[in-house]
Structures are given as structure tokens and as C-alpha cells.
Motif scaffolding. Structure first.
Motif, PDB file in Angstrom:
ATOM      1  N   GLN A 236     -20.337   0.484  -3.417  1.00  0.00           N
ATOM      2  CA  GLN A 236     -18.757   0.676  -2.866  1.00  0.00           C
ATOM      3  C   GLN A 236     -18.142  -0.238  -3.825  1.00  0.00           C
ATOM      4  OE1 GLN A 236     -18.323   0.055   1.210  1.00  0.00           O
ATOM      5  NE2 GLN A 236     -19.870   1.388   1.657  1.00  0.00           N
ATOM      6  N   ALA A 237     -18.333  -1.558  -4.100  1.00  0.00           N
ATOM      7  CA  ALA A 237     -17.777  -2.503  -5.190  1.00  0.00           C
ATOM      8  C   ALA A 237     -17.229  -1.834  -6.453  1.00  0.00           C
ATOM      9  CB  ALA A 237     -18.610  -3.684  -5.474  1.00  0.00           C
ATOM     10  N   LEU A 238     -17.960  -1.057  -7.008  1.00  0.00           N
ATOM     11  CA  LEU A 238     -17.446  -0.184  -8.131  1.00  0.00           C
ATOM     12  C   LEU A 238     -16.225   0.587  -7.946  1.00  0.00           C
ATOM     13  CD1 LEU A 238     -20.661   1.340  -9.708  1.00  0.00           C
ATOM     14  CD2 LEU A 238     -19.488  -1.014 -10.358  1.00  0.00           C
ATOM     15  N   ILE A 239     -16.038   1.240  -6.656  1.00  0.00           N
ATOM     16  CA  ILE A 239     -14.925   1.473  -6.271  1.00  0.00           C
ATOM     17  C   ILE A 239     -13.749   0.467  -6.222  1.00  0.00           C
ATOM     18  CG2 ILE A 239     -13.740   3.205  -4.273  1.00  0.00           C
ATOM     19  CD1 ILE A 239     -16.450   4.332  -4.004  1.00  0.00           C
ATOM     20  N   TRP A 240     -13.939  -0.373  -5.451  1.00  0.00           N
ATOM     21  CA  TRP A 240     -12.884  -1.453  -5.352  1.00  0.00           C
ATOM     22  C   TRP A 240     -12.549  -1.994  -6.529  1.00  0.00           C
ATOM     23  CZ3 TRP A 240     -16.764  -4.690  -1.964  1.00  0.00           C
ATOM     24  CH2 TRP A 240     -17.095  -3.952  -0.758  1.00  0.00           C
ATOM     25  N   GLY A 241     -13.341  -2.190  -7.701  1.00  0.00           N
ATOM     26  CA  GLY A 241     -13.137  -2.763  -8.759  1.00  0.00           C
ATOM     27  C   GLY A 241     -12.441  -1.757  -9.605  1.00  0.00           C
ATOM     28  N   ALA A 242     -12.204  -0.239  -9.469  1.00  0.00           N
ATOM     29  CA  ALA A 242     -11.619   0.537 -10.306  1.00  0.00           C
ATOM     30  C   ALA A 242     -10.356   0.959  -9.812  1.00  0.00           C
ATOM     31  CB  ALA A 242     -12.411   1.799 -10.121  1.00  0.00           C
ATOM     32  N   HIS A 243      -9.736  -0.018  -8.806  1.00  0.00           N
ATOM     33  CA  HIS A 243      -8.496   0.339  -8.246  1.00  0.00           C
ATOM     34  C   HIS A 243      -7.204  -0.039  -9.252  1.00  0.00           C
ATOM     35  CE1 HIS A 243      -5.484   1.061  -5.168  1.00  0.00           C
ATOM     36  NE2 HIS A 243      -5.265  -0.196  -4.985  1.00  0.00           N
ATOM     37  N   ASP A 244      -6.033   0.714  -9.109  1.00  0.00           N
ATOM     38  CA  ASP A 244      -5.203   0.432 -10.263  1.00  0.00           C
ATOM     39  C   ASP A 244      -4.160  -0.547  -9.854  1.00  0.00           C
ATOM     40  OD1 ASP A 244      -3.781   1.709  -8.364  1.00  0.00           O
ATOM     41  OD2 ASP A 244      -3.439   3.594  -9.509  1.00  0.00           O
ATOM     42  N   GLY A 245      -4.241  -0.890  -8.686  1.00  0.00           N
ATOM     43  CA  GLY A 245      -3.438  -2.210  -8.147  1.00  0.00           C
ATOM     44  C   GLY A 245      -2.060  -1.464  -7.773  1.00  0.00           C
ATOM     45  N   LYS A 246      -1.830  -0.355  -7.689  1.00  0.00           N
ATOM     46  CA  LYS A 246      -0.513   0.388  -7.301  1.00  0.00           C
ATOM     47  C   LYS A 246      -0.309   0.336  -5.896  1.00  0.00           C
ATOM     48  CE  LYS A 246       0.040   3.355 -11.435  1.00  0.00           C
ATOM     49  NZ  LYS A 246       0.197   4.706 -11.933  1.00  0.00           N
ATOM     50  N   THR A 247      -1.512   0.551  -4.994  1.00  0.00           N
ATOM     51  CA  THR A 247      -1.160   0.717  -3.552  1.00  0.00           C
ATOM     52  C   THR A 247      -2.552  -0.375  -3.211  1.00  0.00           C
ATOM     53  OG1 THR A 247      -0.114   2.737  -3.616  1.00  0.00           O
ATOM     54  CG2 THR A 247      -0.990   1.742  -1.492  1.00  0.00           C
ATOM     55  N   PRO A 248      -2.549  -1.367  -3.086  1.00  0.00           N
ATOM     56  CA  PRO A 248      -3.531  -2.278  -2.655  1.00  0.00           C
ATOM     57  C   PRO A 248      -4.176  -1.717  -1.319  1.00  0.00           C
ATOM     58  CG  PRO A 248      -1.687  -3.767  -3.146  1.00  0.00           C
ATOM     59  CD  PRO A 248      -1.142  -2.238  -2.811  1.00  0.00           C
ATOM     60  N   PHE A 249      -5.489  -2.145  -1.331  1.00  0.00           N
ATOM     61  CA  PHE A 249      -6.086  -1.882  -0.045  1.00  0.00           C
ATOM     62  C   PHE A 249      -5.460  -2.719   1.147  1.00  0.00           C
ATOM     63  CE2 PHE A 249      -9.160  -0.035  -2.874  1.00  0.00           C
ATOM     64  CZ  PHE A 249      -9.952   0.766  -2.218  1.00  0.00           C
ATOM     65  N   SER A 250      -5.381  -2.030   2.384  1.00  0.00           N
ATOM     66  CA  SER A 250      -4.865  -2.472   3.509  1.00  0.00           C
ATOM     67  C   SER A 250      -5.556  -3.873   4.105  1.00  0.00           C
ATOM     68  CB  SER A 250      -4.739  -1.539   4.591  1.00  0.00           C
ATOM     69  OG  SER A 250      -6.045  -1.270   5.149  1.00  0.00           O
ATOM     70  N   ALA A 251      -4.741  -4.489   4.804  1.00  0.00           N
ATOM     71  CA  ALA A 251      -5.247  -5.813   5.348  1.00  0.00           C
ATOM     72  C   ALA A 251      -6.366  -5.497   6.342  1.00  0.00           C
ATOM     73  CB  ALA A 251      -4.154  -6.408   6.221  1.00  0.00           C
ATOM     74  N   THR A 252      -6.255  -4.233   7.008  1.00  0.00           N
ATOM     75  CA  THR A 252      -7.269  -3.872   7.979  1.00  0.00           C
ATOM     76  C   THR A 252      -8.634  -3.493   7.123  1.00  0.00           C
ATOM     77  OG1 THR A 252      -5.696  -2.681   9.520  1.00  0.00           O
ATOM     78  CG2 THR A 252      -7.903  -1.814   9.559  1.00  0.00           C
ATOM     79  N   PHE A 253      -8.612  -2.900   6.119  1.00  0.00           N
ATOM     80  CA  PHE A 253      -9.631  -2.777   5.205  1.00  0.00           C
ATOM     81  C   PHE A 253     -10.123  -3.911   5.090  1.00  0.00           C
ATOM     82  CE2 PHE A 253     -11.891  -2.622   1.199  1.00  0.00           C
ATOM     83  CZ  PHE A 253     -12.633  -1.239   1.393  1.00  0.00           C
ATOM     84  N   MET A 254      -9.575  -4.974   4.533  1.00  0.00           N
ATOM     85  CA  MET A 254     -10.204  -6.149   4.103  1.00  0.00           C
ATOM     86  C   MET A 254     -10.830  -7.079   5.016  1.00  0.00           C
ATOM     87  SD  MET A 254      -9.488  -5.910   1.041  1.00  0.00           S
ATOM     88  CE  MET A 254      -9.559  -7.655  -0.039  1.00  0.00           C
ATOM     89  N   ARG A 255     -10.140  -6.904   6.301  1.00  0.00           N
ATOM     90  CA  ARG A 255     -10.797  -7.594   7.598  1.00  0.00           C
ATOM     91  C   ARG A 255     -12.123  -7.072   8.069  1.00  0.00           C
ATOM     92  NH1 ARG A 255      -5.257  -7.523   9.395  1.00  0.00           N
ATOM     93  NH2 ARG A 255      -5.741  -5.835  10.839  1.00  0.00           N
ATOM     94  N   THR A 256     -12.257  -5.649   7.851  1.00  0.00           N
ATOM     95  CA  THR A 256     -13.112  -4.961   8.460  1.00  0.00           C
ATOM     96  C   THR A 256     -14.517  -4.671   7.390  1.00  0.00           C
ATOM     97  OG1 THR A 256     -12.101  -2.749   8.051  1.00  0.00           O
ATOM     98  CG2 THR A 256     -11.960  -3.808  10.295  1.00  0.00           C
TER      99      THR A 256
END
Length: 367
Positions: A236-256
Motif C-alpha cells: 500500500q505504501a507504493l500507492i501512497w508514494g505515487a501520489h501527485d500531491g494535488k488532492t492530499p489524502f484526507s485527515a480521516t485516512f491518516m488517522r485510521t
């Protein structure tokens, strides 16, 4: 048959209605032209003919809309994406009222099927995903795509990509390796964009609290691909690292999911975390992402070259997680002025405290 987001019409009648609208639009247009000619020839006001022509245009647009719906229904039926519903009034084919939503239902489902096949090693399916690269930001598409693919598919597709790349690198197959690298990066960007939208409760693509729990479950589970065993969070970390930064992952995702990923890492590296905290040193204590674990260098990292898979690249699951939420605006190393007037790199200093992640919470809380 009607519902909160759907309305129904029997398919034979729908086909008849679509054909009738098409014929009616043509006839009204012909009548408008004839009426215009007669009125103009008699020196009379041609406004009635012009209004009739406007009516023909509206009917024509409705006919085009119906034809598009007709084509979508037939393809959805062929792909078995939506099933007929039997009632006392007959059999119904369900589809969303909006054409865009209907197209997203079709495309999202087909893309998820390709992703599942690609996770099983189907090279043609992986290439076919390229067609949907531009759809990942569409909320309707992203929601259908994630719900159909599931958290298990989201986790295992990066694992398959990494295993295939390692195999190509070991065999010295440069052409295959470079092709897989390009396709892999494109696929990870698609997954990342869709996942950022689908795990944000404020986005229409939100796949639900249950999907977040499934991501956590799959992240902690052991997986295998091409002889390589890995933890789900490493993939899953490979997916996180591929993010383009335009729409960050939500605070809900980061907390859970994010909070649990850090908790999982701490469980796996408890002794090394304790040593680093006690002595404040900069030891590598992070769980590597799958690219780092398999020695793939930058082969699956956007912006990195594909020619040298053996190049040492420090990539960790937590580092990828931070990238998903706060993408750095610059990759340049900081420099400071020296007494000689030349720029100099800063001197490393011991860090008195370590960054800590907020405790994981159960899915469902909103930003």
C-alpha cells in the motif's frame, strides 16, 4: 420502478422510445423547413417555423441522450455489470439517471476487472488500465472502481507489479523492465488518485468506513507474489508514494489507516524504535516499502529513472505516508552561507525528540 438514485423503464419500451424520438426529431425538422418556405414565400412572419425548428433541436438532443443510454444499457448487459430486476410489471435493467454516472459505473467496473486480472499477472490487463488513467479523479468512477476492486485488490496489485519488476531485473530483460516500470508508475498513480478520493468522507467517491477497515486488515495481512512475501502495508505504501500531491489524502485516512500503519511498524520494530528513541540517533528503523524491500530503486517511483534498479533509494512506508499527505514543494537540499561566501551544507545535529504519530482511531470520524 424508482429509487433514491435510480428510475426504471422496461427495455423493449425503452428501445421503442429511443427510436421514436429519433424519428420524431427528423420529422419535426422537415416540417419546420417546409413551413418556413411557405411562410417566407407568402411574405408572412416566419417566427412559427423558427420556433418549430427550436423544438426539433430539443427533441433531437433528447433522442441523442436516449441513444447514449441505450448503448450504455446494452454494453452493461453484455458485461453483466447491472442485472435485470424481475417484477410483476416485467424485467427491468437498472442504471443511474445521470449519463455521466452511468458511464462511470461502466468504466469503473471494467477498470476494476482489469486491475484484478493485472494483480493475477495478466500483462494485457495491465496495459488495458492505461485507458482509464484520466478517469481516476472522477468521484463516480473512483467510488465504483474501489468498491469493485476491493481493499485486497488494491493491496495486491502493487505487490504483483513489484514482483514482476524484480523478476525482469534479475533476468536482465531491460526492455521488459522499462515497460513494466512505466506501466507500474501509471497504475500506481491511478490507484493513488482514486484511493485519495475514495477514502475521504467529504468526497462523493467515499467507499465507506468498512473499506477503511478492510484496508487496515489487508495492510496487516501477509501477502505473496512471485515468490516474495510482504506485509500489505509495504505494498500500500507504493500507492501512497505515487501520489501527485494535488488532492492530499484526507485527515480521516491518516488517522485510521495511516495511524495503524505506524502502529504496525512500531510493533514490528519495537526494539529498534526504542533504541533510536533512547539514543536520539538517525538509524534506519522504518519498515521499507515493497520497492525498497525488493531493491527496485526508482523503478516504481514517479520522477525516478528506470535505468539503474540497483541504485540505493531509501524508501519507507512511513515516508510514503507522509508524502501522501504533505508532498514537499522542493527536493533541493538546504544550503547556508559560509564565511567564505560559498554555500555550504548544514552540519547534521542530533535530534532531541522524535516525531510521533497520533494514535490510531476507528474509521468513521470526519475532518
Amino acid at each position: 420502478m424508482t429509487g433514491a438514485e435510480f428510475s426504471g423503464v422496461r427495455q423493449p419500451e425503452f428501445d421503442t422510445m429511443a427510436g421514436g424520438h429519433t424519428r420524431a426529431a427528423g420529422r419535426i425538422e422537415q416540417l419546420a423547413e417546409s413551413l418556413y418556405g411557405e411562410l417566407h414565400g407568402a411574405g408572412l412572419d416566419t417566427a412559427p417555423a423558427l420556433r418549430l425548428r427550436e423544438l426539433a433541436g430539443r427533441v433531437g438532443k433528447q433522442a441523442e441522450d436516449l441513444r447514449r443510454r441505450q448503448a450504455l444499457i446494452r454494453e452493461m448487459e453484455q458485461q453483466k455489470i447491472s442485472f435485470g430486476t424481475s417484477t410483476t410489471a416485467g424485467s427491468f435493467m437498472e442504471m443511474p439517471d445521470g449519463l455521466d454516472a452511468a458511464q462511470s459505473l461502466l468504466d469503473g467496473t471494467l477498470a476494476a476487472r482489469l486491475a484484478r486480472a493485472a494483480a493475477d499477472g495478466d500483462a494485457k490487463a495491465l496495459a488495458g488500465l492505461r485507458k482509464y488513467a484520466g478517469r481516476a479523479a472522477d468521484p463516480e468512477f473512483a467510488g465504483v472502481f474501489l468498491r469493485t476492486l476491493g481493499a485486497k485488490g488494491v493491496t495486491e496489485l502493487p505487490g504483483t507489479l513489484a514482483a514482476q519488476l524484480r523478476d525482469a531485473a534479475k533476468r536482465g530483460e531491460s526492455a521488459r523492465m522499462n515497460g513494466l516500470s512505466t506501466q507500474g508508475k501509471q497504475t500506481l498513480r491511478l490507484l493513488s488518485t482514486a484511493l485519495a478520493a475514495g477514502t475521504d468522507p467529504e468526497n462523493r467517491a467515499y467507499a465507506g468506513d468498512g473499506f477503511l477497515r478492510e484496508l487496515i486488515e489487508q495492510g496487516r495481512a501477509d501477502h505473496a507474489a512471485g515468490g516474495a512475501k510482504y506485509a500489505g502495508y509495504q505494498a500500500q505504501a507504493l500507492i501512497w508514494g505515487a501520489h501527485d500531491g494535488k488532492t492530499p489524502f484526507s485527515a480521516t485516512f491518516m488517522r485510521t489507516v495511516g495511524g495503524d500503519a505506524v502502529a504496525y511498524e512500531k510493533e514490528q520494530y519495537r526494539r529498534r524504535w526504542a533504541a533510536a528513541t533512547e539514543y536520539h540517533h538517525d538509524a534506519q528503523v522504518s519498515l521499507p516499502d515493497l520497492a525498497g524491500a525488493l531493491g527496485l530503486g526508482g523503478l516504481l517511483r514517479s520522477g525516478a529513472g528506470t535505468a539503474n534498479p540497483d541504485r540505493k533509494t531509501r524508501s519507507s512506508a512511513v515516508g510514503d505516508l507522509l508524502h501522501a499527505r504533505w508532498r514537499p514543494t522542493s527536493t533541493r537540499s538546504p544550503t547556508f552561507s559560509s564565511t567564505t561566501g560559498r554555500s555550504a551544507r548544514p552540519t547534521p545535529r542530533p535530534c532531541p525528540t522524535r516525531w510521533r504519530w497520533p494514535p490510531a482511531t476507528t474509521p468513521g470520524s470526519r475532518r
